[in-house]
Design a protein around this motif. Structure first.
Motif, PDB file in Angstrom:
ATOM      1  N   GLN A 198       0.821  -1.216   0.000  1.00  0.00           N
ATOM      2  CA  GLN A 198       0.000   0.000   0.000  1.00  0.00           C
ATOM      3  C   GLN A 198       0.856   1.267   0.000  1.00  0.00           C
ATOM      4  O   GLN A 198       0.418   2.316  -0.467  1.00  0.00           O
ATOM      5  N   CYS A 199       2.034   1.162   0.563  1.00  0.00           N
ATOM      6  CA  CYS A 199       2.949   2.314   0.594  1.00  0.00           C
ATOM      7  C   CYS A 199       4.364   1.793   0.729  1.00  0.00           C
ATOM      8  O   CYS A 199       4.591   0.589   0.887  1.00  0.00           O
ATOM      9  N   THR A 200       5.311   2.717   0.662  1.00  0.00           N
ATOM     10  CA  THR A 200       6.720   2.353   0.803  1.00  0.00           C
ATOM     11  C   THR A 200       7.240   2.772   2.175  1.00  0.00           C
ATOM     12  O   THR A 200       6.596   3.563   2.891  1.00  0.00           O
ATOM     13  N   ALA A 201       8.409   2.276   2.534  1.00  0.00           N
ATOM     14  CA  ALA A 201       9.040   2.688   3.791  1.00  0.00           C
ATOM     15  C   ALA A 201       9.325   4.186   3.771  1.00  0.00           C
ATOM     16  O   ALA A 201       9.222   4.866   4.804  1.00  0.00           O
ATOM     17  N   GLU A 202       9.655   4.697   2.583  1.00  0.00           N
ATOM     18  CA  GLU A 202       9.905   6.134   2.443  1.00  0.00           C
ATOM     19  C   GLU A 202       8.632   6.939   2.716  1.00  0.00           C
ATOM     20  O   GLU A 202       8.700   8.011   3.346  1.00  0.00           O
ATOM     21  N   ASP A 203       7.487   6.426   2.280  1.00  0.00           N
ATOM     22  CA  ASP A 203       6.213   7.103   2.552  1.00  0.00           C
ATOM     23  C   ASP A 203       5.938   7.172   4.046  1.00  0.00           C
ATOM     24  O   ASP A 203       5.472   8.198   4.557  1.00  0.00           O
ATOM     25  N   LEU A 204       6.234   6.106   4.759  1.00  0.00           N
ATOM     26  CA  LEU A 204       5.996   6.083   6.210  1.00  0.00           C
ATOM     27  C   LEU A 204       6.951   7.022   6.940  1.00  0.00           C
ATOM     28  O   LEU A 204       6.551   7.703   7.891  1.00  0.00           O
ATOM     29  N   CYS A 205       8.201   7.076   6.501  1.00  0.00           N
ATOM     30  CA  CYS A 205       9.164   8.014   7.105  1.00  0.00           C
ATOM     31  C   CYS A 205       8.694   9.455   6.896  1.00  0.00           C
ATOM     32  O   CYS A 205       8.736  10.276   7.830  1.00  0.00           O
ATOM     33  N   PHE A 206       8.257   9.755   5.686  1.00  0.00           N
ATOM     34  CA  PHE A 206       7.745  11.082   5.360  1.00  0.00           C
ATOM     35  C   PHE A 206       6.531  11.423   6.230  1.00  0.00           C
ATOM     36  O   PHE A 206       6.448  12.505   6.817  1.00  0.00           O
ATOM     37  N   SER A 207       5.601  10.499   6.336  1.00  0.00           N
ATOM     38  CA  SER A 207       4.362  10.729   7.084  1.00  0.00           C
ATOM     39  C   SER A 207       4.642  10.911   8.567  1.00  0.00           C
ATOM     40  O   SER A 207       4.037  11.775   9.221  1.00  0.00           O
ATOM     41  N   LEU A 208       5.545  10.104   9.103  1.00  0.00           N
ATOM     42  CA  LEU A 208       5.879  10.207  10.531  1.00  0.00           C
ATOM     43  C   LEU A 208       6.514  11.549  10.835  1.00  0.00           C
ATOM     44  O   LEU A 208       6.129  12.229  11.792  1.00  0.00           O
ATOM     45  N   GLN A 209       7.478  11.955  10.016  1.00  0.00           N
ATOM     46  CA  GLN A 209       8.123  13.261  10.218  1.00  0.00           C
ATOM     47  C   GLN A 209       7.111  14.399  10.156  1.00  0.00           C
ATOM     48  O   GLN A 209       7.098  15.282  11.030  1.00  0.00           O
ATOM     49  N   GLU A 210       6.289  14.410   9.130  1.00  0.00           N
ATOM     50  CA  GLU A 210       5.337  15.507   8.950  1.00  0.00           C
ATOM     51  C   GLU A 210       4.397  15.624  10.151  1.00  0.00           C
ATOM     52  O   GLU A 210       4.102  16.729  10.617  1.00  0.00           O
ATOM     53  N   THR A 211       3.936  14.494  10.649  1.00  0.00           N
ATOM     54  CA  THR A 211       2.988  14.502  11.765  1.00  0.00           C
ATOM     55  C   THR A 211       3.661  14.949  13.063  1.00  0.00           C
ATOM     56  O   THR A 211       3.156  15.831  13.772  1.00  0.00           O
ATOM     57  N   LEU A 212       4.798  14.346  13.369  1.00  0.00           N
ATOM     58  CA  LEU A 212       5.500  14.700  14.611  1.00  0.00           C
ATOM     59  C   LEU A 212       5.894  16.172  14.623  1.00  0.00           C
ATOM     60  O   LEU A 212       5.712  16.877  15.631  1.00  0.00           O
TER      61      LEU A 212
END
Length: 335
Positions: free
Chosen positions: A223-237
């Protein structure tokens, strides 16, 4: 002229720095790096520090071109931090102070970050965002204390990033947070994550639990890549951190933000904070990894300020503490 040597080793960095009247003369350090998927244990970290601290001390003196006789005060990190590494550094600092016949000074780790940030950036009276692997606080100075306006109510932002890095087996070299930052630059899809701001405080443990579970499902199904999750985590935090920092600025009528701590050298965090500051007509101050990340010079600089205002730690009081809040210290060197 007053010359102070500072010993820092509250986590996986071991550093010795020398400062003379606001000038950093030397600042060597070493980092304990573990394999991907692993964190650093207190006992193993302390063992690493014991193995290199005398070498780092020699380097600091050689780079500064000084001898023990030139040092006026020996400063060390009293806390907060990991117990075993703190004890290792405190023992060496106590021994050196006695061998050299110099006064000893225990320094609060967070205040070391703040004073080094103020020195390097020339920020006047900023609202401070202190973000690292062990601490997350929004701070402002008032009446001889660094007052905590908001903080994490569970884990620190750096710890959240580090733990996610272990889940997806990102390298710890040079640091998991740095590698997440690089991967986040390649992220293209934002995955919605829990956003938990409670007044002036933040909570990261729920986000951590959610993304750990989501990572296995979403990466496994494509559904997504590890890079997408890193991006999403950074943006949210980082959005959470910018929100509580802006609220503290409004309360204090502040026009300056200073970001300190290891996570503070993240360029995306600096960019997001800079956008907020621009909208408010405020200024952002930050340092690079040489001073953002734990180092001996920051302890020396805080020690220099404290020593010149009359602080000294008696040998009988030269213990360490894993819990040492920023607002416990009386800041006698500021108006």
């Amino acid at each position: 002229m007053t010359v102070v040597i500072g010993f820092e080793g509250s986590a996986n960095k071991i550093g010795v720095g020398i400062v003379r009247d606001g000038v950093v003369l030397s600042n060597p350090r070493r980092t304990y790096i573990t394999p991907p998927g692993q964190g650093f244990l207190p006992s193993e970290t302390a063992k690493h520090h014991r193995g290199v601290i005398l070498t780092v001390l020699k380097e600091a003196l050689q780079q500064a071109g000084l001898k023990p006789a030139d040092i006026d005060c020996v400063a060390y990190t009293k806390g907060p931090g990991m117990g075993a590494p703190l004890v290792t550094v405190a023992l060496v600092a106590r021994t050196v102070a006695q061998l050299w016949g110099k006064p000893l000074l225990g320094v609060n780790h967070c205040i070391g970050h703040i004073e080094m940030g103020r020195l390097v950036t020339h920020a006047n009276n900023p609202t401070v965002l202190y973000v690292s692997g062990g601490n997350t606080q929004v701070i402002a100075y008032s009446e001889h204390r660094y007052r905590i306006f908001g903080e994490t109510i569970d884990i620190a932002v750096g710890n959240c990033l580090d733990r996610f890095a272990r889940v997806i087996k990102i390298s710890n070299d040079p640091s998991p947070g740095y590698n997440i930052e690089q991967m986040a630059k390649r992220g293209k899809q934002y995955v919605e994550l829990p956003y938990t701001v409670k007044g002036m405080d933040v909570s990261f443990s729920g986000i951590q639990s959610y993304i750990e579970e989501a990572a296995h499902k979403m990466l496994g199904s494509g559904q997504c890549t590890a890079e997408d999750l890193c991006f999403s985590l950074q943006e949210t935090l980082f959005a959470m951190l910018v929100e509580i920092t802006e609220r503290a600025m409004a309360h204090c009528n502040s026009q300056e933000v200073l970001i300190v701590g290891g996570v503070g050298c993240n360029l995306r965090l600096q960019e997001m904070m800079g956008t907020m500051c621009k909208e408010r007509g405020a200024h952002i101050f930050a340092t690079d990894e040489s001073f953002c990340i734990d180092n001996g010079a920051m302890i020396a600089q805080a020690g220099w300020e404290m020593f010149r205002s009359g602080h000294v730690t008696e040998l009988s009081d030269s213990w360490i503490t894993q819990r040492y809040r920023t607002d416990e210290v009386e800041v006698t060197w500021r108006d």
